[in-house]
Design an enzyme around this catalytic site. Structure first.
Site, PDB file in Angstrom:
ATOM      1  NE  ARG A 123       0.420   1.052   3.476  1.00 61.01           N
ATOM      2  CZ  ARG A 123       1.468   1.829   3.635  1.00 61.01           C
ATOM      3  NH1 ARG A 123       2.683   1.334   3.520  1.00 61.01           N
ATOM      4  NH2 ARG A 123       1.338   3.097   3.912  1.00 61.01           N
ATOM      5  N   GLY A 124       0.290   2.392  -0.170  1.00 66.22           N
ATOM      6  CA  GLY A 124       1.051   3.610  -0.381  1.00 66.22           C
ATOM      7  C   GLY A 124       1.080   3.905  -1.871  1.00 66.22           C
ATOM      8  CB  ALA A 125       0.022   6.886  -3.821  1.00 65.54           C
ATOM      9  NE  ARG A 179      -6.590   0.702  -1.898  1.00 60.31           N
ATOM     10  CZ  ARG A 179      -5.764   0.972  -0.890  1.00 60.31           C
ATOM     11  NH1 ARG A 179      -4.645   0.286  -0.747  1.00 60.31           N
ATOM     12  NH2 ARG A 179      -6.052   1.934  -0.032  1.00 60.31           N
ATOM     13  CD  GLN A 226      -2.936   2.062   7.164  1.00 56.92           C
ATOM     14  OE1 GLN A 226      -3.475   2.366   8.228  1.00 56.92           O
ATOM     15  NE2 GLN A 226      -3.571   2.119   6.006  1.00 56.92           N
ATOM     16  CG  ASP A 262      -3.056   7.677  -0.992  1.00 62.00           C
ATOM     17  OD1 ASP A 262      -2.822   6.522  -1.395  1.00 62.00           O
ATOM     18  OD2 ASP A 262      -2.839   8.041   0.175  1.00 62.00           O
ATOM     19  CG  ASN A 264      -2.436  11.165   3.220  1.00 61.88           C
ATOM     20  OD1 ASN A 264      -1.829  10.408   2.451  1.00 61.88           O
ATOM     21  ND2 ASN A 264      -2.091  11.305   4.484  1.00 61.88           N
ATOM     22  CE  LYS A 265      -4.819   5.003   4.475  1.00 65.28           C
ATOM     23  NZ  LYS A 265      -5.601   4.090   3.617  1.00 65.28           N
TER      24      LYS A 265
END
Length: 354
Positions: free
Chosen positions: A54-56, A96, A203, A244, A254-255
């Protein structure tokens, strides 16, 4: 062609082995380090969708190698080579919806494939493999430049709050928000880090704390709801997060929980920085309200690991991201410079940089 990221980092989320992709299963960290062997684009799609990676930026790199795997398999079916790649790209694009790096990478890889077709499939496969490795290397280099530029914004002795994980695990191997923190420490500054747990997937507690501990940076994990208290007490010098997707006007997805921190930072007069590569900028999306926000399975809220945390029969909502308006962002740190408001012209200029 076997290749590993050659940057001098001890943390990297993937390894390309020539005929398969190894991926560190981030769902098991920090308790267990297990590497999964992925052989097809469908394997990579599943890994992205199920949060193995995960993570763009990392999602984009993984997708690039997903297409390489598709090309490798399609060499045996030369007449359907491009068709196979098109189908693989379409599948990967569904993994995603919010992380724009995924679509940027797929577009770059497919544009190359189409420019070489019709041609010798084996040669196209080799070129796609080189392109995926270039995307990977460019990401690490961009993160290091971001880190150097962003470190200049962090004063010696600062306590920096970060949210989610925007480190080596979320990128090609160095980090965006954590890259800024790492670079500040590497320059000789004494930095303390507060890492939000980042519910519901934790995370921050699992990944950010694991990364920072591995590189010897002092980190304290806090429950998400403690951030306001600590900021109000003057115990936070700055907030640095990743992204993201960045809309054309500077709004940032973002998250989930990032927007809350930005509001708190504005209320208490501390800087709120976003660190992200140019591949995260989406000039086709004019403003943050147009960014698709992923809603994940409610089980991610119902359960913490294997333990159910909610009563049977109640509903849960698992919103994965939120949008922070540009006016709450002090600066956006990119590999070509630190951008200040107004972000529209600044982002357009940044994308024109060589």
């Amino acid at each position: 062609m076997k290749a590993r990221n050659t940057a001098p980092d001890i943390i990297c989320p993937i390894s390309w082995e020539g005929d398969h992709l190894l991926m560190l299963d981030q769902r098991l960290l920090p308790w267990k380090e297990r590497w999964l062997k992925l052989r097809t684009a469908r394997d990579v799609h599943r890994a992205i969708k199920e949060m193995v990676i995960r993570g763009a930026p990392a999602i984009g790199i993984a997708a690039a190698f997903g297409l390489v795997l598709a090309a490798r398999g399609a060499v045996r079916r030369p007449r359907r080579f491009l068709e196979t790649l098109e189908k693989a790209a379409s599948l990967l694009a569904t993994a995603r919806p919010t992380a724009v790096n995924l679509f940027w990478t797929l577009s770059r890889m497919m544009n190359l494939a189409r420019s070489l077709w019709p041609g010798e499939p084996q040669e196209i496969f080799a070129r796609l493999e080189e392109e995926a490795q270039a995307i990977w290397s460019e990401d690490v280099a961009a993160n290091r430049r971001m880190g150097h530029l962003g470190a200049q914004l962090i004063a010696d002795g600062s306590t920096v709050l970060t949210h989610c994980n925007a480190g080596a695990l979320a990128t090609g191997g160095y980090g965006t928000a954590l890259g800024v923190i790492r670079a500040a420490v590497e320059s000789g500054k004494k930095i303390q880090v507060l890492a939000d747990e980042t519910r519901p997937y934790l995370q921050g507690a699992r990944l950010t704390a694991w990364e920072l501990a591995r590189v010897g940076i002092p980190v304290t994990v806090i429950n998400d709801s403690a951030a306001g208290y600590l900021i109000a007490k003057g115990q936070v010098s700055a907030i640095v997060v990743g992204a993201d997707r960045i809309a054309a006007n500077g709004d940032v997805a973002n998250k989930i929980g990032t927007y809350t921190l930005a509001v708190l930072a504005s209320r208490h007069g501390i800087p709120f920085y976003v660190a992200a590569p140019r591949s995260t900028v989406d000039l086709k999306t004019p403003e943050g309200q147009r960014i698709p926000i992923e809603q994940r399975a409610p089980e991610e809220v119902h359960f913490c690991g294997r333990q159910r945390m909610t009563p049977s029969g109640v509903e849960a909502l698992a919103v994965a991201f939120d949008v922070t308006p540009a006016e709450l962002i002090t600066a956006i740190i990119t590999e070509v410079g630190v951008l200040r408001p107004p972000y529209g012209p600044a982002l357009e200029a940044a994308l024109r940089e060589d």
